[in-house]
Write an enzyme that holds these catalytic residues in place. Sequence first.
Site, PDB file in Angstrom:
ATOM      1  N   HIS A 157       0.843  -1.206   0.000  1.00 58.18           N
ATOM      2  CA  HIS A 157       0.000   0.000   0.000  1.00 58.18           C
ATOM      3  C   HIS A 157       0.873   1.250   0.000  1.00 58.18           C
ATOM      4  O   HIS A 157       1.731   1.421   0.880  1.00 58.18           O
ATOM      5  CB  HIS A 157      -0.908  -0.033   1.241  1.00 58.18           C
ATOM      6  CG  HIS A 157      -2.092   0.861   1.148  1.00 58.18           C
ATOM      7  ND1 HIS A 157      -2.761   1.312   2.274  1.00 58.18           N
ATOM      8  CD2 HIS A 157      -2.768   1.363   0.086  1.00 58.18           C
ATOM      9  CE1 HIS A 157      -3.778   2.053   1.910  1.00 58.18           C
ATOM     10  NE2 HIS A 157      -3.806   2.100   0.563  1.00 58.18           N
ATOM     11  N   ASP A 161      -5.577   4.355   4.006  1.00 56.58           N
ATOM     12  CA  ASP A 161      -7.004   4.483   3.724  1.00 56.58           C
ATOM     13  C   ASP A 161      -7.723   4.994   4.970  1.00 56.58           C
ATOM     14  O   ASP A 161      -7.478   4.497   6.086  1.00 56.58           O
ATOM     15  CB  ASP A 161      -7.599   3.123   3.329  1.00 56.58           C
ATOM     16  CG  ASP A 161      -7.124   2.658   1.964  1.00 56.58           C
ATOM     17  OD1 ASP A 161      -6.628   3.510   1.191  1.00 56.58           O
ATOM     18  OD2 ASP A 161      -7.228   1.444   1.691  1.00 56.58           O
ATOM     19  N   HIS A 236     -14.189   4.657   0.662  1.00 52.28           N
ATOM     20  CA  HIS A 236     -13.143   5.095   1.585  1.00 52.28           C
ATOM     21  C   HIS A 236     -12.337   6.196   0.880  1.00 52.28           C
ATOM     22  O   HIS A 236     -12.567   6.493  -0.291  1.00 52.28           O
ATOM     23  CB  HIS A 236     -12.215   3.920   1.980  1.00 52.28           C
ATOM     24  CG  HIS A 236     -11.358   3.439   0.861  1.00 52.28           C
ATOM     25  ND1 HIS A 236     -11.816   2.635  -0.170  1.00 52.28           N
ATOM     26  CD2 HIS A 236     -10.027   3.636   0.598  1.00 52.28           C
ATOM     27  CE1 HIS A 236     -10.841   2.357  -1.007  1.00 52.28           C
ATOM     28  NE2 HIS A 236      -9.736   2.964  -0.555  1.00 52.28           N
ATOM     29  N   HIS A 238      -8.463   7.102  -0.178  1.00 55.51           N
ATOM     30  CA  HIS A 238      -7.045   6.744  -0.253  1.00 55.51           C
ATOM     31  C   HIS A 238      -6.247   8.039  -0.219  1.00 55.51           C
ATOM     32  O   HIS A 238      -6.438   8.938  -1.039  1.00 55.51           O
ATOM     33  CB  HIS A 238      -6.756   5.976  -1.553  1.00 55.51           C
ATOM     34  CG  HIS A 238      -5.305   5.678  -1.729  1.00 55.51           C
ATOM     35  ND1 HIS A 238      -4.685   4.589  -1.152  1.00 55.51           N
ATOM     36  CD2 HIS A 238      -4.338   6.324  -2.435  1.00 55.51           C
ATOM     37  CE1 HIS A 238      -3.412   4.578  -1.481  1.00 55.51           C
ATOM     38  NE2 HIS A 238      -3.176   5.625  -2.273  1.00 55.51           N
TER      39      HIS A 238
END
Length: 264
Positions: A157, A161, A236, A238
Amino acid sequence: MAFGSRAAGKHRGSSRLSRKTAGYAGVAALATTGVVGTLAAPAFAATDHKPSMEDTGLNAVVTAEDLQGQIEAQADAQRNAAEAAALKAKAEADAAARAAEAKQKAEEKAKAEREAAERAAREEERKRLNTFVSPLDDTYISTQYHAGGGMWSSGSHTGIDFHAASGTSVHAVGAGTVVEAGWGGAYGNNVVIRHNDGTYTQYGHMSSLSVSVGETVTPGQQIGLSGSTGNSSGPHLHFEARTGATYGSDIDPVSYLRSHGVDL
């Protein structure tokens, strides 16, 4: 017997009363004209006219000393009047000078207060523009930075998030300029902002955008609404922090925000 006698009639000398009357007339002329009046005694001798005022020895006579006293009294009155006028003029001038000085001081004070208020406002604006905020209100981190998984092309990642329901207001974390606003592939609808310190932040998967490229934004300004566009498993936000505008220059977003005073 023959007696010698003065002839009566027009050759008779003027009487004592006539001479004194002539003297009064001369002094009166002095008092009114400033020139000694000379009245010829024969002019009075030519008539038997009696003076209208008897000589009682108490009649007022204007003398040169009286006239001098009147002149001096008048001069004193004029001098006193001039001094009073000068004092009044000085008092008025002093009052005007004090009023002008008070006005100048009031204007200088108002100017100083205005300048101080302007400096305070500029400082407040500077602080505000240098302040960083969280991109979402009342949220928490649902996926950490560098978390592994097959969802990310790099294998980990590249951001964090934030939990957010679809349609939640997304804010610019700091002041800067929008350098990207639109579709970003796997990021879906995204915004990239270049901040005043030279760093960049990215906001992905939004349902809609509120800004465009080239627009200047301030801390906390809404830039769009959260969603689930692009490569997303559900609604969500990011969020990435970068040293450059391109993919791969990411840095730890939590450390970045905390270094700018944002408590997560």
